[in-house]
Design a protein around this motif. Structure first.
Motif, PDB file in Angstrom:
ATOM      1  N   GLN A   6       0.832  -1.201   0.000  1.00  0.00           N
ATOM      2  CA  GLN A   6       0.000   0.000   0.000  1.00  0.00           C
ATOM      3  C   GLN A   6       0.868   1.254   0.000  1.00  0.00           C
ATOM      4  O   GLN A   6       0.526   2.255  -0.630  1.00  0.00           O
ATOM      5  CB  GLN A   6      -0.915  -0.025   1.219  1.00  0.00           C
ATOM      6  N   LYS A   7       2.009   1.173   0.727  1.00  0.00           N
ATOM      7  CA  LYS A   7       2.919   2.325   0.740  1.00  0.00           C
ATOM      8  C   LYS A   7       3.449   2.603  -0.651  1.00  0.00           C
ATOM      9  O   LYS A   7       3.495   3.754  -1.111  1.00  0.00           O
ATOM     10  CB  LYS A   7       4.062   2.051   1.718  1.00  0.00           C
ATOM     11  N   ASN A   8       3.870   1.532  -1.371  1.00  0.00           N
ATOM     12  CA  ASN A   8       4.366   1.707  -2.734  1.00  0.00           C
ATOM     13  C   ASN A   8       3.268   2.192  -3.665  1.00  0.00           C
ATOM     14  O   ASN A   8       3.520   2.946  -4.605  1.00  0.00           O
ATOM     15  CB  ASN A   8       4.940   0.384  -3.245  1.00  0.00           C
ATOM     16  N   PHE A   9       2.048   1.739  -3.404  1.00  0.00           N
ATOM     17  CA  PHE A   9       0.921   2.132  -4.232  1.00  0.00           C
ATOM     18  C   PHE A   9       0.634   3.622  -4.123  1.00  0.00           C
ATOM     19  O   PHE A   9       0.022   4.209  -5.003  1.00  0.00           O
ATOM     20  CB  PHE A   9      -0.312   1.325  -3.812  1.00  0.00           C
ATOM     21  N   GLN A  10       1.109   4.261  -3.033  1.00  0.00           N
ATOM     22  CA  GLN A  10       0.826   5.674  -2.793  1.00  0.00           C
ATOM     23  C   GLN A  10       2.062   6.541  -2.983  1.00  0.00           C
ATOM     24  O   GLN A  10       2.063   7.688  -2.578  1.00  0.00           O
ATOM     25  CB  GLN A  10       0.271   5.854  -1.370  1.00  0.00           C
ATOM     26  N   THR A  11       3.103   5.998  -3.590  1.00  0.00           N
ATOM     27  CA  THR A  11       4.353   6.748  -3.769  1.00  0.00           C
ATOM     28  C   THR A  11       4.729   6.802  -5.238  1.00  0.00           C
ATOM     29  O   THR A  11       4.666   5.795  -5.946  1.00  0.00           O
ATOM     30  CB  THR A  11       5.489   6.082  -2.968  1.00  0.00           C
ATOM     31  N   ASP A  12       5.108   7.985  -5.693  1.00  0.00           N
ATOM     32  CA  ASP A  12       5.583   8.133  -7.062  1.00  0.00           C
ATOM     33  C   ASP A  12       6.959   7.467  -7.189  1.00  0.00           C
ATOM     34  O   ASP A  12       7.884   7.806  -6.419  1.00  0.00           O
ATOM     35  CB  ASP A  12       5.695   9.627  -7.412  1.00  0.00           C
ATOM     36  N   PRO A  13       7.140   6.523  -8.104  1.00  0.00           N
ATOM     37  CA  PRO A  13       8.398   5.764  -8.156  1.00  0.00           C
ATOM     38  C   PRO A  13       9.611   6.600  -8.549  1.00  0.00           C
ATOM     39  O   PRO A  13      10.731   6.259  -8.179  1.00  0.00           O
ATOM     40  CB  PRO A  13       8.105   4.681  -9.201  1.00  0.00           C
ATOM     41  N   LEU A  14       9.413   7.687  -9.283  1.00  0.00           N
ATOM     42  CA  LEU A  14      10.554   8.487  -9.729  1.00  0.00           C
ATOM     43  C   LEU A  14      11.043   9.413  -8.623  1.00  0.00           C
ATOM     44  O   LEU A  14      12.221   9.427  -8.277  1.00  0.00           O
ATOM     45  CB  LEU A  14      10.183   9.296 -10.972  1.00  0.00           C
ATOM     46  N   THR A  15      10.154  10.207  -8.047  1.00  0.00           N
ATOM     47  CA  THR A  15      10.550  11.232  -7.084  1.00  0.00           C
ATOM     48  C   THR A  15      10.440  10.774  -5.640  1.00  0.00           C
ATOM     49  O   THR A  15      10.933  11.444  -4.742  1.00  0.00           O
ATOM     50  CB  THR A  15       9.664  12.482  -7.263  1.00  0.00           C
ATOM     51  N   ARG A  16       9.770   9.625  -5.399  1.00  0.00           N
ATOM     52  CA  ARG A  16       9.477   9.113  -4.052  1.00  0.00           C
ATOM     53  C   ARG A  16       8.585  10.052  -3.263  1.00  0.00           C
ATOM     54  O   ARG A  16       8.468   9.959  -2.033  1.00  0.00           O
ATOM     55  CB  ARG A  16      10.762   8.826  -3.252  1.00  0.00           C
ATOM     56  N   LEU A  17       7.935  10.977  -3.957  1.00  0.00           N
ATOM     57  CA  LEU A  17       6.941  11.837  -3.318  1.00  0.00           C
ATOM     58  C   LEU A  17       5.589  11.121  -3.315  1.00  0.00           C
ATOM     59  O   LEU A  17       5.363  10.188  -4.081  1.00  0.00           O
ATOM     60  CB  LEU A  17       6.804  13.161  -4.074  1.00  0.00           C
ATOM     61  N   PRO A  18       4.658  11.574  -2.468  1.00  0.00           N
ATOM     62  CA  PRO A  18       3.301  11.029  -2.544  1.00  0.00           C
ATOM     63  C   PRO A  18       2.718  11.229  -3.944  1.00  0.00           C
ATOM     64  O   PRO A  18       2.935  12.278  -4.569  1.00  0.00           O
ATOM     65  CB  PRO A  18       2.530  11.857  -1.502  1.00  0.00           C
ATOM     66  N   VAL A  53       2.259  18.966   2.719  1.00  0.00           N
ATOM     67  CA  VAL A  53       2.363  17.815   1.821  1.00  0.00           C
ATOM     68  C   VAL A  53       2.751  18.304   0.429  1.00  0.00           C
ATOM     69  O   VAL A  53       2.126  19.227  -0.104  1.00  0.00           O
ATOM     70  CB  VAL A  53       1.030  17.047   1.734  1.00  0.00           C
ATOM     71  N   VAL A  54       3.786  17.701  -0.144  1.00  0.00           N
ATOM     72  CA  VAL A  54       4.132  17.960  -1.538  1.00  0.00           C
ATOM     73  C   VAL A  54       4.064  16.627  -2.277  1.00  0.00           C
ATOM     74  O   VAL A  54       4.596  15.620  -1.824  1.00  0.00           O
ATOM     75  CB  VAL A  54       5.525  18.608  -1.678  1.00  0.00           C
ATOM     76  N   GLY A  55       3.367  16.615  -3.386  1.00  0.00           N
ATOM     77  CA  GLY A  55       3.233  15.384  -4.156  1.00  0.00           C
ATOM     78  C   GLY A  55       3.402  15.658  -5.636  1.00  0.00           C
ATOM     79  O   GLY A  55       3.279  16.795  -6.108  1.00  0.00           O
ATOM     80  N   ARG A  56       3.702  14.594  -6.360  1.00  0.00           N
ATOM     81  CA  ARG A  56       3.795  14.722  -7.811  1.00  0.00           C
ATOM     82  C   ARG A  56       2.418  14.460  -8.389  1.00  0.00           C
ATOM     83  O   ARG A  56       1.835  13.393  -8.175  1.00  0.00           O
ATOM     84  CB  ARG A  56       4.818  13.730  -8.369  1.00  0.00           C
ATOM     85  N   TRP A  57       1.913  15.442  -9.135  1.00  0.00           N
ATOM     86  CA  TRP A  57       0.560  15.331  -9.663  1.00  0.00           C
ATOM     87  C   TRP A  57       0.552  14.667 -11.029  1.00  0.00           C
ATOM     88  O   TRP A  57      -0.432  14.091 -11.436  1.00  0.00           O
ATOM     89  CB  TRP A  57      -0.080  16.719  -9.715  1.00  0.00           C
ATOM     90  N   GLY A  58       1.673  14.732 -11.724  1.00  0.00           N
ATOM     91  CA  GLY A  58       1.764  14.101 -13.037  1.00  0.00           C
ATOM     92  C   GLY A  58       2.703  14.869 -13.936  1.00  0.00           C
ATOM     93  O   GLY A  58       2.719  16.114 -13.923  1.00  0.00           O
ATOM     94  N   GLY A  59       3.508  14.143 -14.722  1.00  0.00           N
ATOM     95  CA  GLY A  59       4.422  14.830 -15.639  1.00  0.00           C
ATOM     96  C   GLY A  59       5.344  15.758 -14.877  1.00  0.00           C
ATOM     97  O   GLY A  59       6.045  15.361 -13.952  1.00  0.00           O
ATOM     98  N   GLU A  60       5.325  17.040 -15.261  1.00  0.00           N
ATOM     99  CA  GLU A  60       6.150  18.037 -14.578  1.00  0.00           C
ATOM    100  C   GLU A  60       5.334  18.886 -13.617  1.00  0.00           C
ATOM    101  O   GLU A  60       5.730  19.995 -13.264  1.00  0.00           O
ATOM    102  CB  GLU A  60       6.863  18.931 -15.608  1.00  0.00           C
ATOM    103  N   GLU A  61       4.187  18.383 -13.184  1.00  0.00           N
ATOM    104  CA  GLU A  61       3.324  19.116 -12.257  1.00  0.00           C
ATOM    105  C   GLU A  61       3.459  18.566 -10.837  1.00  0.00           C
ATOM    106  O   GLU A  61       3.519  17.365 -10.622  1.00  0.00           O
ATOM    107  CB  GLU A  61       1.857  19.027 -12.680  1.00  0.00           C
ATOM    108  N   PHE A  62       3.501  19.505  -9.885  1.00  0.00           N
ATOM    109  CA  PHE A  62       3.538  19.156  -8.459  1.00  0.00           C
ATOM    110  C   PHE A  62       2.385  19.862  -7.764  1.00  0.00           C
ATOM    111  O   PHE A  62       1.920  20.916  -8.221  1.00  0.00           O
ATOM    112  CB  PHE A  62       4.866  19.587  -7.819  1.00  0.00           C
ATOM    113  N   VAL A  63       1.943  19.293  -6.654  1.00  0.00           N
ATOM    114  CA  VAL A  63       0.868  19.910  -5.883  1.00  0.00           C
ATOM    115  C   VAL A  63       1.312  19.993  -4.427  1.00  0.00           C
ATOM    116  O   VAL A  63       1.979  19.094  -3.905  1.00  0.00           O
ATOM    117  CB  VAL A  63      -0.451  19.109  -6.007  1.00  0.00           C
ATOM    118  N   LEU A  64       0.954  21.097  -3.768  1.00  0.00           N
ATOM    119  CA  LEU A  64       1.279  21.318  -2.361  1.00  0.00           C
ATOM    120  C   LEU A  64      -0.011  21.504  -1.581  1.00  0.00           C
ATOM    121  O   LEU A  64      -0.914  22.246  -2.022  1.00  0.00           O
ATOM    122  CB  LEU A  64       2.161  22.563  -2.181  1.00  0.00           C
TER     123      LEU A  64
END
Length: 482
Positions: free
Chosen positions: A318-330, A391-402
């Motif tokens: 579940q932890k891996n399922f919620q983590t972006d594999p490239l940046t290790r961000l949520p 919280v900082v997460g990768r939203w997709g591509g080159e987009e991030f969300v805080l």
């Protein structure tokens, strides 16, 4: 998405492998026990061997499965949220309990510390008054977090009581399962008629909690004890190693019986399995019952090991399922979950959407591996700039969300400006060259319960306005109600 699919597939593969391993170990042990039996009494030994599986099934189905179900449910956020409210929502409480009873075919209860009431899945409730409801206050003061007992003397029930705590380890009350003793009597009677042996379960004080003999079960709040049994009175306990009754031959109801003793550790109970024997079987059966006890213990240990292994593997999955594999961000899933948690707490939340300016040019000029390096460096910079709880997460591509909890619109705008300046002054390495990067920022905010998609919609509009205004800019757009 492909990484998530692989994790799920790996979990299924592990699950199947462990089940196969479990089956192989059980078969191997049963086969070993079979060949230890004397050829002279082979048929009798096989009959004994066939009784092992039902005994294990009985322990797991009637005791361990309810315990594991209640332990898992006691960790549920929905339950803790209901129990920690000062004003208990009784309708929601009963709705959850009746749903659980329907789903698991067990009776459930919640004993709330804040309301000092016990809520049952049959939609009844009981005031937890200190002089009248002894168990609650006695077990609350006890060091154990899981307790098994017998109660409700008009219609005796077997209870599993689990202490529930919030995230700050504040005691919220008890959650658990209850089963009528009549149901145990019926099951034990069926086992006794089919396999010929008796069960006796005793607690830490040698009180008989459960038994295949209905005459031994608690009645009118009075427990019968192991010491009150005729066959027990004939034993000299002081001469027994560690006081264990394992492999003792006793006479009960005029018939020789061999005792197997098994510790049911989660409850601190002991199970005695009394198997009637013919005189000519006694010696061989002693060895056989040793194997039975060993088998029960090994399978019980395997069961607990497999259960916890699957649990921790699932948690990791579940932890891996919620983590972006490239940046290790949520990733999106984790960001949406954290936003929902903030909404549940009634917090105002600032939301910032970030898009790296002209990032496609980095990929086209230096390659996708270089672009990945830049994204990881930007991820680290954003993570290091934020407060604890943000919280900082990768939203997709080159987009991030805080997500900025407990933050006003103006404060969120200031955070975005600081991040924009930090990024403008940052030199990112592609691995072979240094590049300057900038980003456009869209800021929004909510101080009321809203879906993340709605708040992000405003942030997205602000982001595109920043791009239209020349990029490397912060723009903010709020809902009309703010």
């Amino acid at each position: 998405m492909n990484g998530n699919w692989i994790s799920l597939n790996a979990f299924r593969t592990l699950h199947r492998s462990i089940l196969i391993l479990f089956a192989v170990v059980v078969i191997s042990i049963v086969t070993l026990v079979h060949f230890t039996a004397s050829k002279i009494v082979a048929e009798q030994s096989r009959a004994q061997q066939q009784s092992i599986s039902p005994a294990i099934t009985l322990i797991i189905d009637q005791l361990l499965e309810p315990l594991h179900v209640s332990e898992t449910l006691a960790k549920a956020k929905e339950l803790k949220d209901l129990m920690k409210d000062k004003d208990i929502d009784e309708e929601a409480m009963f709705s959850m309990l009746t749903r659980l009873e329907s789903e698991f075919d067990m009776e459930f209860f919640i004993a709330s510390e804040s309301s000092r009431m016990q809520y049952n899945s049959d939609k009844t409730k009981l005031a937890l008054v200190e002089d009248k409801v002894d168990w609650y206050f006695r077990y609350k003061a006890a060091p154990n977090d899981a307790i098994a007992d017998i109660g409700q003397w008009q219609d005796p029930h077997f209870y599993i009581d689990l202490k529930v705590y919030d995230g700050d380890d504040n005691f919220l009350g008890f959650f658990g399962i209850s089963k009528s003793l009549d149901s145990f009597v019926e099951i034990f009677d069926q086992y006794k008629r089919e396999y010929g042996y008796d069960f006796i379960f005793v607690d830490q004080d040698n009180n008989i909690a459960l038994s295949s003999d209905p005459n031994l079960i608690v009645e009118n709040a009075t427990f019968k004890t192991l010491e009150s049994l005729d066959w027990y009175k004939t034993l000299d306990i002081s001469k027994l190693p560690d006081g264990s009754l394992n492999n003792l031959l006793v006479k009960t109801s005029g018939v020789d019986a061999l005792i197997a003793e098994v510790k049911v550790e989660p409850f601190g109970w002991t199970m005695y399995l009394l198997t009637p024997l013919e005189a000519r079987q006694t010696e061989i059966s002693r060895s056989f019952i040793i194997s039975v006890v060993t088998l029960l213990v090994i399978i019980f240990v395997l069961f607990m090991l497999i259960y916890h292994l699957l649990y921790y593997f699932k948690q990791d999955m579940q932890k891996n399922f919620q983590t972006d594999p490239l940046t290790r961000l949520p990733n999106r899933n984790k960001v949406e979950l954290r936003f929902a948690e903030m909404m549940d707490k009634g917090l105002q939340v600032g939301v910032i959407l970030i898009d790296i300016d002209h990032f496609k040019a980095v990929n086209d000029t230096h390659g996708h591996n270089a672009g990945d390096n830049v994204l990881r460096q930007i991820s680290n910079m954003l993570s290091n700039q934020l407060r604890h709880g943000d919280v900082v997460g990768r939203w997709g591509g080159e987009e991030f969300v805080l997500l900025l909890p407990d933050t006003s619109p103006e404060q969120a705008y200031e955070v975005a400006q600081k991040l924009r300046e930090s990024m403008s002054n940052m030199t990112a390495s592609t691995g072979s060259a240094a590049v300057q990067v900038t980003a456009s920022f869209g800021v929004s905010h909510t101080d009321t319960l809203r879906p993340l998609t709605e708040v992000l919609g405003y942030a997205d509009d602000a982001l595109y306005q920043a791009k239209r205004d020349g990029r490397n800019i912060v723009r903010m757009q709020l809902s009309k109600s703010e």
